[in-house]
Design a protein around this motif. Structure first.
Motif, PDB file in Angstrom:
ATOM      1  N   VAL A   1       0.851  -1.184   0.000  1.00 48.86           N
ATOM      2  CA  VAL A   1       0.000   0.000   0.000  1.00 48.86           C
ATOM      3  C   VAL A   1       0.886   1.234   0.000  1.00 48.86           C
ATOM      4  CG1 VAL A   1      -1.795   1.276   1.250  1.00 48.86           C
ATOM      5  CG2 VAL A   1      -1.827  -1.229   1.256  1.00 48.86           C
ATOM      6  N   SER A   2       0.553   2.189  -0.841  1.00 48.16           N
ATOM      7  CA  SER A   2       1.325   3.434  -0.933  1.00 48.16           C
ATOM      8  C   SER A   2       1.079   4.314   0.279  1.00 48.16           C
ATOM      9  CB  SER A   2       0.908   4.214  -2.185  1.00 48.16           C
ATOM     10  OG  SER A   2      -0.393   4.772  -2.006  1.00 48.16           O
ATOM     11  N   GLY A   3       1.873   5.350   0.383  1.00 49.79           N
ATOM     12  CA  GLY A   3       1.557   6.461   1.273  1.00 49.79           C
ATOM     13  C   GLY A   3       0.580   7.361   0.538  1.00 49.79           C
ATOM     14  N   VAL A   4       0.409   8.576   1.019  1.00 51.28           N
ATOM     15  CA  VAL A   4      -0.501   9.528   0.397  1.00 51.28           C
ATOM     16  C   VAL A   4       0.034   9.931  -0.981  1.00 51.28           C
ATOM     17  CG1 VAL A   4      -1.513  11.830   0.584  1.00 51.28           C
ATOM     18  CG2 VAL A   4      -1.285  10.397   2.628  1.00 51.28           C
ATOM     19  N   VAL A   5      -0.826   9.826  -1.989  1.00 53.40           N
ATOM     20  CA  VAL A   5      -0.481  10.206  -3.364  1.00 53.40           C
ATOM     21  C   VAL A   5      -1.448  11.310  -3.778  1.00 53.40           C
ATOM     22  CG1 VAL A   5      -0.337   9.435  -5.771  1.00 53.40           C
ATOM     23  CG2 VAL A   5       0.327   7.880  -3.913  1.00 53.40           C
ATOM     24  N   GLU A   6      -0.904  12.455  -4.192  1.00 50.54           N
ATOM     25  CA  GLU A   6      -1.729  13.580  -4.611  1.00 50.54           C
ATOM     26  C   GLU A   6      -1.858  13.612  -6.127  1.00 50.54           C
ATOM     27  OE1 GLU A   6      -0.753  17.437  -2.964  1.00 50.54           O
ATOM     28  OE2 GLU A   6       0.178  16.481  -1.222  1.00 50.54           O
ATOM     29  N   THR A   7      -3.101  13.770  -6.610  1.00 57.13           N
ATOM     30  CA  THR A   7      -3.365  13.970  -8.040  1.00 57.13           C
ATOM     31  C   THR A   7      -4.395  15.086  -8.166  1.00 57.13           C
ATOM     32  OG1 THR A   7      -5.283  12.492  -8.263  1.00 57.13           O
ATOM     33  CG2 THR A   7      -3.086  11.467  -8.465  1.00 57.13           C
ATOM     34  N   ALA A   8      -4.744  15.429  -9.399  1.00 61.51           N
ATOM     35  CA  ALA A   8      -5.774  16.440  -9.630  1.00 61.51           C
ATOM     36  C   ALA A   8      -7.138  15.974  -9.103  1.00 61.51           C
ATOM     37  CB  ALA A   8      -5.884  16.757 -11.118  1.00 61.51           C
ATOM     38  N   SER A   9      -7.314  14.668  -8.932  1.00 63.10           N
ATOM     39  CA  SER A   9      -8.585  14.134  -8.447  1.00 63.10           C
ATOM     40  C   SER A   9      -8.745  14.262  -6.940  1.00 63.10           C
ATOM     41  CB  SER A   9      -8.717  12.659  -8.824  1.00 63.10           C
ATOM     42  OG  SER A   9      -8.750  12.526 -10.222  1.00 63.10           O
ATOM     43  N   GLY A  10      -7.631  14.318  -6.227  1.00 64.95           N
ATOM     44  CA  GLY A  10      -7.659  14.373  -4.770  1.00 64.95           C
ATOM     45  C   GLY A  10      -6.445  13.657  -4.223  1.00 64.95           C
ATOM     46  N   VAL A  11      -6.604  13.061  -3.039  1.00 70.12           N
ATOM     47  CA  VAL A  11      -5.505  12.310  -2.436  1.00 70.12           C
ATOM     48  C   VAL A  11      -5.913  10.849  -2.316  1.00 70.12           C
ATOM     49  CG1 VAL A  11      -4.443  14.283  -1.277  1.00 70.12           C
ATOM     50  CG2 VAL A  11      -6.224  13.004  -0.093  1.00 70.12           C
ATOM     51  N   HIS A  12      -4.949   9.973  -2.532  1.00 74.81           N
ATOM     52  CA  HIS A  12      -5.226   8.541  -2.628  1.00 74.81           C
ATOM     53  C   HIS A  12      -4.297   7.730  -1.737  1.00 74.81           C
ATOM     54  CE1 HIS A  12      -6.771   9.286  -6.883  1.00 74.81           C
ATOM     55  NE2 HIS A  12      -5.889  10.246  -6.767  1.00 74.81           N
ATOM     56  N   LEU A  13      -4.780   6.561  -1.353  1.00 74.93           N
ATOM     57  CA  LEU A  13      -3.940   5.427  -0.937  1.00 74.93           C
ATOM     58  C   LEU A  13      -4.156   4.397  -2.028  1.00 74.93           C
ATOM     59  CD1 LEU A  13      -4.742   4.995   2.876  1.00 74.93           C
ATOM     60  CD2 LEU A  13      -2.703   6.027   1.845  1.00 74.93           C
ATOM     61  N   ILE A  14      -3.080   3.803  -2.485  1.00 68.79           N
ATOM     62  CA  ILE A  14      -3.148   2.832  -3.581  1.00 68.79           C
ATOM     63  C   ILE A  14      -2.605   1.499  -3.096  1.00 68.79           C
ATOM     64  CG2 ILE A  14      -2.391   2.292  -5.932  1.00 68.79           C
ATOM     65  CD1 ILE A  14      -1.705   5.363  -6.168  1.00 68.79           C
ATOM     66  N   GLN A  15      -3.308   0.437  -3.394  1.00 67.74           N
ATOM     67  CA  GLN A  15      -2.809  -0.907  -3.085  1.00 67.74           C
ATOM     68  C   GLN A  15      -2.680  -1.663  -4.394  1.00 67.74           C
ATOM     69  OE1 GLN A  15      -5.236  -3.462  -0.569  1.00 67.74           O
ATOM     70  NE2 GLN A  15      -3.415  -4.571   0.010  1.00 67.74           N
ATOM     71  N   ARG A  16      -1.464  -2.134  -4.641  1.00 66.40           N
ATOM     72  CA  ARG A  16      -1.269  -2.959  -5.836  1.00 66.40           C
ATOM     73  C   ARG A  16      -1.743  -4.373  -5.533  1.00 66.40           C
ATOM     74  NH1 ARG A  16       4.051  -3.671  -9.690  1.00 66.40           N
ATOM     75  NH2 ARG A  16       3.200  -5.439 -10.844  1.00 66.40           N
ATOM     76  N   VAL A  17      -2.627  -4.867  -6.366  1.00 70.43           N
ATOM     77  CA  VAL A  17      -3.186  -6.202  -6.208  1.00 70.43           C
ATOM     78  C   VAL A  17      -2.343  -7.210  -6.988  1.00 70.43           C
ATOM     79  CG1 VAL A  17      -5.248  -7.620  -6.515  1.00 70.43           C
ATOM     80  CG2 VAL A  17      -5.479  -5.213  -5.880  1.00 70.43           C
ATOM     81  N   GLN A  18      -2.055  -6.911  -8.253  1.00 70.35           N
ATOM     82  CA  GLN A  18      -1.262  -7.811  -9.114  1.00 70.35           C
ATOM     83  C   GLN A  18      -0.337  -6.986  -9.971  1.00 70.35           C
ATOM     84  OE1 GLN A  18      -4.435  -9.886 -11.158  1.00 70.35           O
ATOM     85  NE2 GLN A  18      -4.204 -11.626  -9.815  1.00 70.35           N
TER      86      GLN A  18
END
Length: 129
Positions: A112-129
């Motif tokens: 799982v990532s830390g906080v990732v900022e994009t134009a959409s907002g802020v995310h946590l991302i988990q790579r599944v595969q």
């Protein structure tokens, strides 16, 4: 976010194509987001700083094992992928916003990532595969 939120594209009948990864995410929008509304709130008025603090709270719950990203995404994500526990399906390079893509491709499966900022907002991302 994604051009397609499904697990397979027209040219990719089996799901994962070459160079594609699969991720889930948790999105918290703020008033300066590209579209400051979601299925959860018609008008999002929180600041980016407030959104980051909310996301960091979710991150602590995930890290402690109290909840999974998918479990939290169902009720707390501002993305329509929430109904699928944040699952964005498979995507390749050039299909997501650059900041999201860079963070997602840097993860190992299960990470799982830390906080990732994009134009959409802020995310946590988990790579599944």
């Amino acid at each position: 976010m994604a051009t397609h939120h499904s697990a397979a594209t027209h040219n990719d009948v089996g799901g994962q194509g070459e160079g594609k990864i699969r991720c889930s995410h948790l999105l918290v929008k703020h008033r300066d987001s590209r579209r400051p509304s979601s299925w959860r709130e018609a008008e999002i008025t929180r600041t980016k700083e407030e959104a980051i603090e909310i996301l960091k709270g979710h991150e602590r719950r995930i890290q402690s094992g109290e909840a999974t990203l998918g479990d939290i995404a169902v009720s707390e994500s501002d993305c329509s992928s929430a109904r699928k526990k944040g699952d964005l399906g498979f995507f390749g390079h050039g299909e997501m916003q650059k900041e999201f893509e860079d963070a997602a491709f840097a993860l190992q499966p299960g990470q799982v990532s830390g906080v990732v900022e994009t134009a959409s907002g802020v995310h946590l991302i988990q790579r599944v595969q």
